[in-house]
Design an enzyme around this catalytic site. Structure first.
Site, mmCIF file in Angstrom:
data_model
loop_
_atom_site.group_PDB
_atom_site.id
_atom_site.type_symbol
_atom_site.label_atom_id
_atom_site.label_comp_id
_atom_site.label_asym_id
_atom_site.label_seq_id
_atom_site.Cartn_x
_atom_site.Cartn_y
_atom_site.Cartn_z
ATOM 1 N N TRP A 113 -15.452 16.588 -66.009
ATOM 2 C CA TRP A 113 -16.358 16.286 -64.338
ATOM 3 C C TRP A 113 -17.659 16.644 -63.941
ATOM 4 O O TRP A 113 -18.418 16.064 -63.474
ATOM 5 C CB TRP A 113 -15.141 16.547 -63.472
ATOM 6 N N ASP A 141 -17.409 20.707 -56.450
ATOM 7 C CA ASP A 141 -16.258 19.433 -56.473
ATOM 8 C C ASP A 141 -15.013 20.319 -56.511
ATOM 9 O O ASP A 141 -14.643 20.697 -57.469
ATOM 10 C CB ASP A 141 -16.730 18.620 -57.397
ATOM 11 N N LYS A 167 -4.781 14.413 -55.683
ATOM 12 C CA LYS A 167 -4.108 15.178 -55.550
ATOM 13 C C LYS A 167 -3.852 16.117 -54.617
ATOM 14 O O LYS A 167 -2.063 16.089 -55.403
ATOM 15 C CB LYS A 167 -5.047 15.708 -56.855
HETATM 16 N N1 PLP Z 1 -13.940 15.310 -59.746
HETATM 17 C C1 PLP Z 1 -13.503 15.941 -60.128
HETATM 18 C C2 PLP Z 1 -13.001 17.214 -60.515
HETATM 19 C C3 PLP Z 1 -11.464 15.162 -61.028
HETATM 20 O O1 PLP Z 1 -10.935 15.488 -61.204
HETATM 21 C C4 PLP Z 1 -12.500 13.466 -60.753
HETATM 22 C C5 PLP Z 1 -11.042 12.888 -61.533
HETATM 23 O O2 PLP Z 1 -9.931 12.448 -61.627
HETATM 24 C C6 PLP Z 1 -12.981 12.954 -60.166
HETATM 25 C C7 PLP Z 1 -14.398 13.820 -59.707
HETATM 26 C C8 PLP Z 1 -13.699 11.854 -60.301
HETATM 27 O O3 PLP Z 1 -12.693 11.470 -59.028
HETATM 28 P P1 PLP Z 1 -13.048 9.604 -58.586
HETATM 29 O O4 PLP Z 1 -11.543 8.621 -59.883
HETATM 30 O O5 PLP Z 1 -11.999 9.714 -57.248
HETATM 31 O O6 PLP Z 1 -14.064 9.081 -58.839
#
Ligand code: PLP
Length: 368
Positions: free
Chosen positions: A106, A175, A199
């Site tokens: 990510w 994040d 989550k």
């Molecule tokens: N950041 C993290 C740590 C994630 O686990 C995720 C998705 O699982 C995201 C960002 C991306 O999120 P989204 O699918 O809501 O765009």
């Protein structure tokens, strides 16, 4: 299989507390005597104002958010924030540079997106695989960067920071999509924290952003208006129609967290659940193997392989089939890494973790 017997170990959208679902069900057709559902309600109504304000106040209370921070409820998911963060913050300093700690899937994605808007530097040596956090002595932080970015918990790879990086005067951005409110955090150390709700704190559709006020109003001119933090802050997250139902569900989950002891209590439970699973892995003589350095092993997402280090796919398939037969679902590892992944977010109970551990113990005895 009826819902009660199913244990959802999914990485997100993930398990919600049963009491939250029941309350949402009860209120679905007629919210608070209004005669309509929240799904049908104007985001400008006084009932929805109460919902969004209560949800904000709960975020503030549960994380002790200082007064000089705004709490926003935005759309576009965590991925939307991969764009919104550089669009709003990379122009904080003239050079338009940002430092990214890339410790997993990510943060790597976030860094790639930010490159569209400025100069991005990965502040430690490139990693061949994501199972560690490079030693701090290898980081070369740029004091003129507009911000330093990291992903507090890498959901795919199972790597979690157990410390807050010290970036001196440079704005810190994190994040926290997959460990938000799974433990307490000192918000005052950050310029910005964001987290998708699906989550630990709700369902998909809303992303919470906690941003320090002095960072508002610095967006690049090409920043889409709905991603502009100052615009959203000035409109109490109601510049455009917000994801009303998702905000309502987040409010219910936050209330549940508060009623169950808050972030401290969540942390204790999350430690306990992770220890139950790690214990089996660590005492399996290599039958189960987690590639992540024990110090940085995530409490939220534990990836592991079965049979041999690189995974015996037949055995892993048998493991998943056996788990499914017992009502344990969504244990398959992310498609990019394979194997198994157990997600242990707030709503997963200690009992759920024990049920899985018992199964893992039996599977080990049957197959090693
Ligand atoms: N950041 C993290 C740590 C994630 O686990 C995720 C998705 O699982 C995201 C960002 C991306 O999120 P989204 O699918 O809501 O765009």
């Amino acid at each position: 299989m009826d819902n009660k017997q199913t244990i959802n170990f999914g990485a997100g959208p993930a398990k919600l507390p049963q009491s939250v679902l029941l309350k949402a069900q009860k209120e679905l057709l007629n919210y608070n005597g209004t005669g309509i559902s929240i799904l049908e309600m104007s985001h400008r109504s006084s009932d929805f104002s109460k919902i969004i304000n209560t949800t904000e106040n709960l975020v503030r209370e549960l994380l002790n958010v200082p007064e000089n921070y705004k709490v926003l409820f935005l759309q576009g998911g965590g991925s939307g924030q991969f764009s919104a963060v550089p669009l709003n913050l990379i122009g904080l300093k003239e050079d338009r540079c940002a430092d990214y700690l890339v410790t997993g899937t990510w943060s790597a994605k976030a860094a790639r997106e930010a490159e569209k808007y400025g100069k991005v530097t990965v502040i430690h040596p490139k990693l061949d695989s994501y199972n560690n956090i490079p030693d701090r002595s290898t980081w070369s932080l740029n004091p003129s960067a507009s911000y330093v970015y990291y992903c507090c918990n890498e959901t795919v790879d199972g790597v979690e920071f157990n410390f807050i990086p010290d970036t001196k005067e440079v704005v810190l951005v994190s994040d926290m999509s997959s460990n938000f409110l799974s433990r307490p955090v000192d918000v005052s150390k950050f310029g910005l924290i964001f987290a998708g709700a699906q989550k630990n704190v709700g369902c998909a559709g809303v992303t919470v952003v906690i941003v320090r006020e002095d960072l508002l109003g610095r967006a690049l001119k090409e920043c889409p208006i709905i991603l502009d933090y100052q615009v959203q802050a000035g409109n109490n997250s109601l510049y455009n129609t917000p994801p009303c139902f998702s905000i309502y569900i987040m409010g219910l989950v936050l209330e549940w967290i508060r009623n169950n002891g808050g972030a401290d209590a969540m942390e204790q439970l999350n430690k306990q659940k992770a220890a139950i699973i790690n214990d089996i892995i660590n005492h399996s003589n290599g039958f189960y193997s987690c590639p992540v350095d024990a110090v940085y092993r995530s409490r939220m997402n534990i990836p592991f392989r079965i049979g041999k280090k690189e995974g015996d796919e037949d055995l892993e398939m048998q493991f998943l089939d056996g788990a499914l037969a017992l009502g344990m679902i969504c244990l398959k590892g992310h498609r990019s890494v394979g194997g198994i992944r157990v997600s242990l977010y707030n709503a997963v109970t200690v009992e759920d973790a024990k049920t899985l551990a018992t199964y893992m113990g039996q599977f080990l005895r049957d197959h090693q």
